[in-house]
Design an enzyme around this catalytic site. Sequence first.
Site, PDB file in Angstrom:
ATOM      1  N   SER A 127       0.147  58.911  52.411  1.00 49.13           N
ATOM      2  CA  SER A 127       0.041  59.881  53.518  1.00 49.13           C
ATOM      3  C   SER A 127       1.019  60.922  53.127  1.00 49.13           C
ATOM      4  O   SER A 127       2.154  60.746  52.379  1.00 49.13           O
ATOM      5  CB  SER A 127       0.300  59.693  54.665  1.00 49.13           C
ATOM      6  OG  SER A 127       0.772  60.785  55.582  1.00 49.13           O
ATOM      7  N   TYR A 152       5.419  54.258  61.203  1.00 44.80           N
ATOM      8  CA  TYR A 152       4.200  54.439  60.505  1.00 44.80           C
ATOM      9  C   TYR A 152       4.465  54.892  59.083  1.00 44.80           C
ATOM     10  O   TYR A 152       4.096  54.502  58.212  1.00 44.80           O
ATOM     11  CB  TYR A 152       3.425  55.355  61.418  1.00 44.80           C
ATOM     12  CG  TYR A 152       2.289  55.844  60.459  1.00 44.80           C
ATOM     13  CD1 TYR A 152       1.214  54.774  60.206  1.00 44.80           C
ATOM     14  CD2 TYR A 152       2.082  56.969  60.195  1.00 44.80           C
ATOM     15  CE1 TYR A 152       0.009  55.285  59.373  1.00 44.80           C
ATOM     16  CE2 TYR A 152       0.975  57.403  59.359  1.00 44.80           C
ATOM     17  CZ  TYR A 152       0.039  56.447  58.871  1.00 44.80           C
ATOM     18  OH  TYR A 152      -1.069  57.255  57.989  1.00 44.80           O
ATOM     19  N   LYS A 156       4.228  53.531  54.922  1.00 43.42           N
ATOM     20  CA  LYS A 156       3.388  54.131  53.650  1.00 43.42           C
ATOM     21  C   LYS A 156       4.434  54.332  52.582  1.00 43.42           C
ATOM     22  O   LYS A 156       4.075  54.003  51.357  1.00 43.42           O
ATOM     23  CB  LYS A 156       3.132  55.673  54.155  1.00 43.42           C
ATOM     24  CG  LYS A 156       1.965  55.664  55.113  1.00 43.42           C
ATOM     25  CD  LYS A 156       0.718  54.827  54.504  1.00 43.42           C
ATOM     26  CE  LYS A 156      -0.484  54.468  55.639  1.00 43.42           C
ATOM     27  NZ  LYS A 156      -1.393  53.666  55.330  1.00 43.42           N
TER      28      LYS A 156
HETATM   29  N1  LIG Z   1      -6.265  59.901  59.525  1.00 43.75           N
HETATM   30  C1  LIG Z   1      -5.361  60.369  58.946  1.00 43.75           C
HETATM   31  O1  LIG Z   1      -4.914  61.538  59.180  1.00 43.75           O
HETATM   32  C2  LIG Z   1      -4.612  59.777  58.019  1.00 43.75           C
HETATM   33  C3  LIG Z   1      -3.683  60.519  57.174  1.00 43.75           C
HETATM   34  C4  LIG Z   1      -3.130  59.941  56.139  1.00 43.75           C
HETATM   35  C5  LIG Z   1      -3.160  58.821  55.753  1.00 43.75           C
HETATM   36  N2  LIG Z   1      -4.137  57.783  56.358  1.00 43.75           N
HETATM   37  C6  LIG Z   1      -4.422  56.489  56.114  1.00 43.75           C
HETATM   38  O2  LIG Z   1      -5.477  56.385  55.798  1.00 43.75           O
HETATM   39  C7  LIG Z   1      -6.312  54.966  56.190  1.00 43.75           C
HETATM   40  C8  LIG Z   1      -7.351  55.212  57.063  1.00 43.75           C
HETATM   41  O3  LIG Z   1      -7.073  56.101  58.005  1.00 43.75           O
HETATM   42  P1  LIG Z   1      -8.412  56.332  59.169  1.00 43.75           P
HETATM   43  O4  LIG Z   1      -7.968  57.679  59.724  1.00 43.75           O
HETATM   44  O5  LIG Z   1      -9.744  56.205  58.606  1.00 43.75           O
HETATM   45  O6  LIG Z   1      -7.954  55.259  60.135  1.00 43.75           O
HETATM   46  P2  LIG Z   1      -8.962  54.251  61.031  1.00 43.75           P
HETATM   47  O7  LIG Z   1      -8.170  53.711  62.037  1.00 43.75           O
HETATM   48  O8  LIG Z   1     -10.156  55.347  61.752  1.00 43.75           O
HETATM   49  O9  LIG Z   1      -9.488  53.279  60.329  1.00 43.75           O
HETATM   50  C9  LIG Z   1      -8.750  52.037  59.796  1.00 43.75           C
HETATM   51  C10 LIG Z   1      -9.769  51.047  59.734  1.00 43.75           C
HETATM   52  O10 LIG Z   1      -8.854  49.732  59.637  1.00 43.75           O
HETATM   53  C11 LIG Z   1      -9.248  48.655  60.604  1.00 43.75           C
HETATM   54  N3  LIG Z   1      -8.170  47.668  60.426  1.00 43.75           N
HETATM   55  C12 LIG Z   1      -6.827  47.686  61.072  1.00 43.75           C
HETATM   56  N4  LIG Z   1      -6.006  46.707  60.568  1.00 43.75           N
HETATM   57  C13 LIG Z   1      -6.852  45.916  60.229  1.00 43.75           C
HETATM   58  C14 LIG Z   1      -6.694  44.459  59.822  1.00 43.75           C
HETATM   59  N5  LIG Z   1      -5.305  43.839  60.197  1.00 43.75           N
HETATM   60  N6  LIG Z   1      -7.712  43.956  59.133  1.00 43.75           N
HETATM   61  C15 LIG Z   1      -8.922  44.436  59.091  1.00 43.75           C
HETATM   62  N7  LIG Z   1      -9.347  45.830  59.705  1.00 43.75           N
HETATM   63  C16 LIG Z   1      -8.077  46.549  60.081  1.00 43.75           C
HETATM   64  C17 LIG Z   1      -9.593  49.393  61.805  1.00 43.75           C
HETATM   65  O11 LIG Z   1     -10.218  48.793  62.536  1.00 43.75           O
HETATM   66  C18 LIG Z   1     -10.228  50.779  61.083  1.00 43.75           C
HETATM   67  O12 LIG Z   1     -11.443  50.621  61.250  1.00 43.75           O
HETATM   68  C19 LIG Z   1      -5.042  54.423  57.129  1.00 43.75           C
HETATM   69  O13 LIG Z   1      -4.360  53.660  56.246  1.00 43.75           O
HETATM   70  C20 LIG Z   1      -3.909  55.663  57.281  1.00 43.75           C
HETATM   71  O14 LIG Z   1      -2.947  55.386  57.703  1.00 43.75           O
HETATM   72  C21 LIG Z   1      -4.804  58.672  57.479  1.00 43.75           C
END
Ligand SMILES: NC(=O)c1ccc[n+]([C@@H]2O[C@H](COP(=O)([O-])OP(=O)(O)OC[C@H]3O[C@@H](n4cnc5c(N)ncnc54)[C@H](O)[C@@H]3O)[C@@H](O)[C@H]2O)c1
Length: 345
Positions: A127, A152, A156
């Site tokens: 991120s 959080y 990262k």
């Molecule tokens: N959405 C944003 O704004 C953003 C920005 C920067 C980075 N990210 C990173 O991108 C990634 C995806 O983000 P997103 O927005 O799609 O999030 P999201 O919560 O929609 O998707 C994450 C998925 O991982 C699953 N999950 C969580 N812990 C788990 C575990 N222990 N075992 C199995 N499954 C598990 C959840 O059920 C979910 O479906 C994350 O790592 C997040 O930190 C997101």
Amino acid sequence: MKSKILVTGGLGFIGSHTVVALLQQGYEVVIIDNLSNSSIDVLGGITKITQKSPEFEKLDLRNKEQVKEFFEKYPDIQGVIHFAASKAVGESVENPLLYYENNLSTLIYLLKELSRKNSANFIFSSSCTVYGQADKLPITEDAPVKEAMSPYGNTKQIGEEIIRDTCKVHPHFKAISLRYFNPIGAHPSAEIGELPIGTPQNLVPFITQTAIGKREQLSVYGNDYPTQDGTCIRDYIHVMDLARAHVVALERLMENKARENYDVFNLGTGKGSSVLEVINTFEKVSGQQLPYKIVDRREGDITAAYADTQKANDILGWKSQESLEEALRSAWTWENRVKEKDAIQ
Ligand SMILES: NC(=O)c1ccc[n+]([C@@H]2O[C@H](COP(=O)([O-])OP(=O)(O)OC[C@H]3O[C@@H](n4cnc5c(N)ncnc54)[C@H](O)[C@@H]3O)[C@@H](O)[C@H]2O)c1
């Protein structure tokens, strides 16, 4: 038949769009998700769009034994895109151990299994939060990583360090960390999109939920920042552009094009938009008047962040294509679809 790719968190927001992009490029996909922040219905949406059914394993990656068994069951996985993590900044402040456990133990167990293989290709969801308030804009990958403002954000930073150190001692292990700026939008079919559980933390789902009537009013946190209109500036990138970037990054590793076995790339549009600009653009594309009020600044918010995308353009050959208008339009179509689905249930 192309390679088999594991997508962890593949039923989540960014994961599901990336699964679609992979399937459409002919890859076989296995999804791991524990459904902690997603719904099994997303699988149906993916199949509807692609006419293909990815394999799905409901598994919690915190279970070391089950992760090991998974790789015994699927010895032919050629690449891993690791999205699974908890991502709510505020929750991470209240419950840091949950975040350190879920975001770091899952990563470590995956890396342990992968580092045993003769070759492994790994993409990590990082991120732009690692940069904090960068000293220079736009932000290049060389900008120093600043002290994390939340557990959080720290997961990262530590996650990237764990991967970098693993790559140092396992030359056959190749990895890329992708530092996303602000992912928004939905698939143009509106079969999949962002499904925040509880109160949205991010601006765009808050906007669409307010416009649809789920929330009374949007709060704009501060209009006294040193920006043109006083509101914070971010780099909003369409989730479809982001999904494409994952395929390109993974192919770079799988095709042995990378000079180093570890690298980081910014994924953004390169353009910053203020909160008020996003609101105005949303009103234009949706035809909705958005009720909003200016409130105090929110602790931990930085003034401005937008990406220098030169490295991703030059090395990955990837560039964002979708406009802010298109991203907001797709988010609004998706919100309407969610309302239709809720009405049926
Ligand atoms: N959405 C944003 O704004 C953003 C920005 C920067 C980075 N990210 C990173 O991108 C990634 C995806 O983000 P997103 O927005 O799609 O999030 P999201 O919560 O929609 O998707 C994450 C998925 O991982 C699953 N999950 C969580 N812990 C788990 C575990 N222990 N075992 C199995 N499954 C598990 C959840 O059920 C979910 O479906 C994350 O790592 C997040 O930190 C997101």
